[in-house]
Design a protein around this motif. Structure first.
Motif, PDB file in Angstrom:
ATOM      1  N   UNK A 298       2.512  13.319  -1.747  1.00 57.01           N
ATOM      2  CA  UNK A 298       2.015  12.226  -2.592  1.00 57.01           C
ATOM      3  C   UNK A 298       3.169  11.840  -3.493  1.00 57.01           C
ATOM      4  N   UNK A 299       3.494  10.561  -3.506  1.00 61.26           N
ATOM      5  CA  UNK A 299       4.727  10.155  -4.174  1.00 61.26           C
ATOM      6  C   UNK A 299       4.543   8.802  -4.860  1.00 61.26           C
ATOM      7  N   UNK A 300       5.191   8.658  -6.010  1.00 59.93           N
ATOM      8  CA  UNK A 300       5.096   7.437  -6.801  1.00 59.93           C
ATOM      9  C   UNK A 300       5.774   6.265  -6.093  1.00 59.93           C
ATOM     10  N   UNK A 301       5.114   5.120  -6.126  1.00 61.97           N
ATOM     11  CA  UNK A 301       5.696   3.871  -5.598  1.00 61.97           C
ATOM     12  C   UNK A 301       5.721   2.848  -6.731  1.00 61.97           C
ATOM     13  N   UNK A 302       6.865   2.229  -6.946  1.00 62.52           N
ATOM     14  CA  UNK A 302       6.972   1.164  -7.950  1.00 62.52           C
ATOM     15  C   UNK A 302       7.014  -0.192  -7.261  1.00 62.52           C
ATOM     16  N   UNK A 303       6.690  -1.197  -8.028  1.00 65.35           N
ATOM     17  CA  UNK A 303       6.687  -2.556  -7.482  1.00 65.35           C
ATOM     18  C   UNK A 303       8.071  -2.913  -6.921  1.00 65.35           C
ATOM     19  N   UNK A 304       8.093  -3.567  -5.785  1.00 61.60           N
ATOM     20  CA  UNK A 304       9.358  -4.056  -5.215  1.00 61.60           C
ATOM     21  C   UNK A 304      10.101  -3.040  -4.378  1.00 61.60           C
ATOM     22  N   UNK A 305       9.554  -1.827  -4.215  1.00 60.44           N
ATOM     23  CA  UNK A 305      10.312  -0.802  -3.486  1.00 60.44           C
ATOM     24  C   UNK A 305      10.124  -0.907  -1.962  1.00 60.44           C
ATOM     25  N   UNK A 306      11.097  -0.297  -1.282  1.00 66.59           N
ATOM     26  CA  UNK A 306      11.039  -0.219   0.184  1.00 66.59           C
ATOM     27  C   UNK A 306      10.840   1.245   0.582  1.00 66.59           C
TER      28      UNK A 306
END
Ligand code: FES
Length: 248
Positions: free
Chosen positions: A23-31
């Motif tokens: 489970x991992x953090x995703x920020x806006x705009x990431x690939x």
């Protein structure tokens, strides 16, 4: 706005392995490559991934995302829903080195088998003159970044290891087509394309074209015209006679 995504990443080496959940953090705009880097930084420091430019130009970060051959650096997280499990696996057609890194030397071996550009004897550099229309015909093929996604997805070798000997794959058949279309090239690679590079294995299903991140029309603009040239050489009696008399 960030969110926690569920990732399944293949971990292992040539001796075997399996999918691991994160489970991992995703920020806006990431690939996807950003997420793999975050995994390395926070949870799996020994996770192996090959990358270089993070701009879709070096062709290093090829892998499979949810079973589809993709560049990790060009696959936007916004193409998935927040509750989707995203599975990242190495390219299936090539031997595993570690985790997401595969041994792609098959491709370089095939590259070496293609007779190189052969200009007319005595033609000095700088004396090359070509019509723009001739340049344009093969210029599209020069966009190739050698990510090998087309080689990975081609069904001729994807599930048939034994075909690798006899088949160069779409990237290198496209290279043969590029040289064949070059107005200053004097070599004839049509027999080589058919006999050694396995052109007849290609049944123009266009899977290579579908996965090309540079949107090169590999099948329509390279492989089909190459097939036509090979057929011309082999079956058209006038072309055959012309070839005998004038070589091209
Ligand atoms: Fe260069 Fe993805 S890192 S193409």
């Amino acid at each position: 706005m960030g969110y926690d995504a569920r990732f399944r990443v293949w971990r292992g080496d040539i001796d075997g392995g399996g999918l691991e959940d994160f489970t991992v953090l995703v920020n806006e705009g990431e690939v996807v490559l950003d997420i793999i880097h975050r995994l390395q930084a926070t949870q799996a420091p020994d996770l192996a991934v090959r990358w270089n430019c993070k701009a879709g130009k070096c062709g290093s970060c090829s892998a499979e995302v949810n079973g589809r051959p993709r560049l990790l650096c060009m696959t936007r997280m916004s193409t998935f829903t927040a509750d989707e499990v995203i599975t990242v696996t190495p390219m299936r057609t090539f031997p595993i080195i570690k985790d997401l890194v595969t041994d792609v030397s098959f491709n370089y071996e095939k590259a070496r088998e293609i007779p190189s550009f052969t200009p007319p004897a005595g033609l000095e550099p700088g004396a090359y003159r070509m019509k723009q229309v001739d340049v344009e015909r093969s210029q599209e093929f020069r966009k190739c970044i050698e990510c090998f996604l087309c080689q990975n997805t081609c069904h001729v070798v994807r599930d048939h290891e034994d075909n690798k000997q006899a088949f160069a794959g779409p990237r290198y058949l496209m290279r043969v087509a590029e040289l064949e279309m070059h107005p200053l090239d004097t070599a004839d690679r049509r027999e080589m394309a058919q006999e050694e590079a396995g052109l007849s294995y290609c049944n123009i299903t266009k899977c290579c074209t579908e996965v090309c991140p540079e949107h090169i029309k590999i099948t329509d603009n390279a492989l089909i015209p190459l097939k036509e040239r090979v057929v011309d050489r082999k079956y058209d009696p006038i072309v055959w006679l012309g070839n005998k008399l004038f070589r091209r």
